[in-house]
Design an enzyme around this catalytic site. Structure first.
Site, short mmCIF file in Angstrom:
data_model
loop_
_atom_site.label_atom_id
_atom_site.label_comp_id
_atom_site.label_asym_id
_atom_site.label_seq_id
_atom_site.Cartn_x
_atom_site.Cartn_y
_atom_site.Cartn_z
N THR A 110 0.83 -1.21 0.00
CA THR A 110 0.00 0.00 0.00
C THR A 110 0.86 1.26 0.00
O THR A 110 0.56 2.22 -0.72
CB THR A 110 -0.94 0.01 1.22
N THR A 111 1.92 1.26 0.80
CA THR A 111 2.79 2.44 0.87
C THR A 111 3.48 2.67 -0.47
O THR A 111 3.58 3.80 -0.95
CB THR A 111 3.83 2.26 1.99
N ASP A 121 -1.09 -8.90 6.59
CA ASP A 121 -0.44 -8.61 5.30
C ASP A 121 0.37 -9.82 4.81
O ASP A 121 0.34 -10.17 3.62
CB ASP A 121 0.48 -7.39 5.43
#
Length: 556
Positions: free
Chosen positions: A98-99, A392
Site C-alpha cells: 500500500t505504501t 499482510d
C-alpha cells in the site's frame, strides 16, 4: 462564475461556490496527492518509521502500515481521498504494497507537473503513463521467477519480507512458519489444477501479556468464553457439537399480557410450565446425541443446571462469526430451531479448555478446513501492530501460492523496470516518450526512499543499483541491513509479483485520473468535511501544505 450576454453578466453559480481552472486546478490536485504520499513515505521498508495516530476519541494507533495510517487520518480533501482509494484497492487486491502504491502515485504526479511546466498537454502525459504501465506489467511477468508453490523455505521468505519492519521481525522465524502452515491448511486445488486459498477460514485471536514468539497455530477454532456452569466438563474428547442460534430460555409472548391469579397453586403451575419448557429443550439436545453446545444467544439459569446434570458442556453468547467459523471446522450445521434439530446437524471433533488463557480450543476431525492464529504480544499496541503485519503476510503468501510468481525485493524490480522502460521509450514517438521516461524515473523512488529511511545516501545507492543492473545483475537490490547492493533474492528478500503489478496499475490509474481534471467547481469550500468551518485560502491554495487535511499537516 458569470458570462456576459448582451452586455449583462449571467450568474450561473451560487455566491459561496468556488472554482479553479486549468493550471491552478492541476496544481491544487497534485499538491494534495503529493501531501498524502509524503505522509506515508517515511514508513516504507524495513527501516521505515512508525506513525502515532490519535483519533477524536483519544484512541492511539501506532503503526507503519500505509493503509491503516491513511484510514485513520482525518482527511477531507477530495483529491486526497482519491489517493487513499489507491491504498485501499491495493490492500483488497494484493494485501501488501500500500505504501509503495501511494508513494509511486505521488512521484508520478510530481514528475507530471514538471512535464506540464514544459507545456506538454495532460493527454500526452496520460497516454505515456498508460503505455509505460502496460509495458511495466509485461516486464514484471518476464522478470518474475516461477516457483514451486510447495517450496516451504521460499514461502517463508515471502512472509518474512512482508513482516519485516512491522513489529514482527524479531520473531519472524516462528511467525513465518505459522503463516505458511496456516495458508497451506486452507489451500485447495480446483478442477483446473490451480491452487485456491480461502483466507476466510483463517481466524485470528489476540492475547496480551505474553511474548510474540509464543504465538501458535491451532488447527481448529479458539473460543474466548467460559462454560455456563462450574460443574460442566472442561474437555470433551469425542465431541458431538450443536451450533445453536436459538436461545435456551423461556419463550416470551410477543405482546404484553396480564394474568390474574386467585390461588397460589396457579402460580406454581406457571413455574412448573416454565421448568417443563426448559427441560424439554435440554431433552431435545440430549436426544440428538449432543454433548457440547455453542449457543449464539442466552441460556437460562435453570437450563444451565439441567445441561450440567446431563454432562453437556454449554457456552452462551458465542459470537456469530465464531459460530460460522466452527461450522467449517466441525462440519456441522447452524440450528435455528430446536424442534427441527437432527443428528446430522451435529459437528464432530474435540474440545479442550486452556485455563491459563481462558480459551476453549476446538479441533475438527480429519482435514479440518479452518485454523486459528493465536497472536500474543506484551501490550495491546504491540499485538495490534503484530496482527496488521501478520494479516499482510498471510495475504502475500496466499497470493504467491495462487500466482506462483515472485520477484527480488529491495528495489531490484523497480530499478530493472526503470532501465527497461527507458529502452522502451526510444520506440515511443511524440511527447509520450517524455512521459514514459518520467514514469521510469518515478519507479526509482522506491530504492531511493528505502535508502533514505535506512540512513543511507539515496543518490549513491541509486547510482550503484543502476550500475549493477547495467552489468546484467537484474536481481541486484539494496539490503538495508547490510547496506550493500547484492542479489536480494538469494538474501531472502522476496516479494510476490502480483502485488507489484497491482501497485503499478493502481498508481498509474490514480495519477491519470488526477491529471485529467482541469476544472474544479465546488458548492462550498474544497473539502469533503461539511461540518468544518475552515475556508480555503484565496487563489485555491491548500494552506498548511494540505488544505482540509483535518489538522494532520504536521505529518507532512
Amino acid at each position: 462564475m458569470s458570462q456576459r450576454m448582451q452586455g449583462q453578466p449571467m450568474i450561473i453559480l451560487g455566491e459561496d461556490s468556488q472554482r479553479m481552472k486549468d493550471r491552478d486546478a492541476q496544481a491544487h490536485n497534485i499538491r494534495a496527492a503529493r501531501a498524502v504520499a509524503d505522509a506515508v513515505r517515511s514508513t516504507l521498508g524495513p527501516k521505515g518509521m512508525d506513525k502515532m495516530l490519535v483519533d477524536s476519541m483519544g484512541d492511539v494507533t501506532i503503526t507503519n502500515d500505509g493503509v491503516t495510517i491513511l484510514k485513520e487520518m482525518d482527511i477531507n480533501n477530495p483529491t486526497a481521498e482519491m489517493i487513499i482509494e489507491v491504498a485501499e484497492t491495493q490492500e483488497d487486491e494484493a494485501g501488501d504494497g500500500t505504501t509503495t502504491a501511494v508513494a509511486v502515485t505521488g512521484e508520478l504526479l510530481k514528475n507530471a507537473e514538471d512535464l506540464l511546466e514544459q507545456d506538454i498537454h495532460p493527454t500526452a502525459i496520460i497516454k505515456g503513463f498508460h503505455l509505460a504501465s502496460q509495458q511495466a506489467r509485461k516486464e514484471i511477468d518476464d522478470i518474475a521467477e516461477r516457483i514451486d508453490t510447495d517450496d516451504e523455505q521460499l514461502l517463508r521468505k515471502v512472509a518474512e519480507t512482508s513482516m519485516t519492519g512491522k513489529g514482527a521481525e524479531l520473531n519472524k522465524d516462528v511467525l513465518s512458519q505459522i503463516i505458511v502452515d496456516a495458508v497451506r491448511q486452507v489451500t485447495v486445488v480446483n478442477d483446473d489444477g490451480e491452487n485456491v486459498v480461502d483466507l476466510d477460514f483463517i481466524n485470528i485471536e489476540t492475547q496480551t501479556g505474553r511474548a510474540a514468539g509464543e504465538s501458535e497455530l491451532l488447527v481448529g477454532g479458539a473460543i474466548d468464553k467460559d462454560p455456563v456452569h462450574d460443574s460442566m466438563p472442561k474437555e470433551v474428547a469425542d465431541a458431538n457439537v450443536l451450533l445453536l442460534k436459538e436461545a435456551i430460555e423461556i419463550e416470551e409472548a410477543n405482546v404484553d399480557t396480564e394474568v390474574s391469579i386467585t390461588d397460589p397453586s396457579q402460580l406454581q403451575q406457571f413455574i412448573d410450565n416454565e421448568e417443563a419448557q426448559l427441560k424439554k429443550k435440554v431433552e431435545q439436545i440430549k436426544a440428538v446425541g449432543a454433548n457440547v453446545v455453542f449457543c449464539q444467544k442466552g441460556i437460562d439459569d435453570l437450563a444451565q443446571h439441567y445441561l450440567a446434570k446431563e454432562g453437556i458442556l454449554a457456552v452462551r453468547r458465542t459470537k456469530k462469526s465464531d459460530i460460522e467459523f466452527l461450522k467449517e471446522v466441525l462440519g456441522g450445521s447452524i440450528v435455528s430451531d430446536l424442534d427441527s434439530v437432527e443428528e446430522a446437524d451435529l459437528g464432530h471433533g474435540s474440545i479442550r479448555r486452556d485455563e491459563e488463557d481462558e480459551l476453549f480450543y476446538v479441533e475438527g476431525e480429519g482435514e479440518a478446513h479452518g485454523v486459528t492464529l493465536l497472536l500474543r504480544g506484551s501490550t495491546k499496541h504491540v499485538v495490534d501492530e503484530l496482527e496488521r503485519g501478520i494479516t499482510d503476510a498471510l495475504d502475500v503468501v496466499a497470493q504467491t501460492v495462487s500466482d506462483g510468481r515472485v520477484l527480488a525485493g529491495g528495489g531490484a524490480i523497480e530499478v530493472e523496470l526503470a532501465s527497461r522502460l527507458r529502452n522502451y521509450a526510444d520506440s515511443v514517438s511524440g511527447r509520450e516518450q517524455l512521459a514514459v521516461e518520467a514514469f521510469a524515473d518515478s519507479l526509482e523512488l522506491v530504492p531511493r526512499v528505502l535508502a533514505e529511511n535506512a540512513g543511507l545516501d539515496s543518490i549513491d545507492t541509486l547510482v550503484d543499483l543502476r550500475a549493477a543492473h547495467e552489468a546484467g545483475e537484474k536481481r541486484a537490490g539494496l539490503n538495508v541491513f547490510t547496506s550493500e547492493i547484492e542479489d536480494t533474492f538469494e538474501a531472502g528478500i522476496v516479494e510476490p509479483a502480483h502485488a507489484k503489478e497491482q501497485a503499478i496499475s493502481s498508481a498509474t490509474e490514480a495519477a491519470n485520473l488526477v491529471l485529467k481534471i482541469d476544472d474544479i467547481i465546488a458548492a462550498g469550500d474544497l473539502s469533503t468535511n461539511k461540518g468544518g468551518d475552515e475556508e480555503m485560502p484565496p487563489g485555491g491554495g491548500m494552506g498548511g501544505g494540505m488544505g482540509g487535511m483535518g489538522g494532520m499537516g504536521g505529518m507532512m
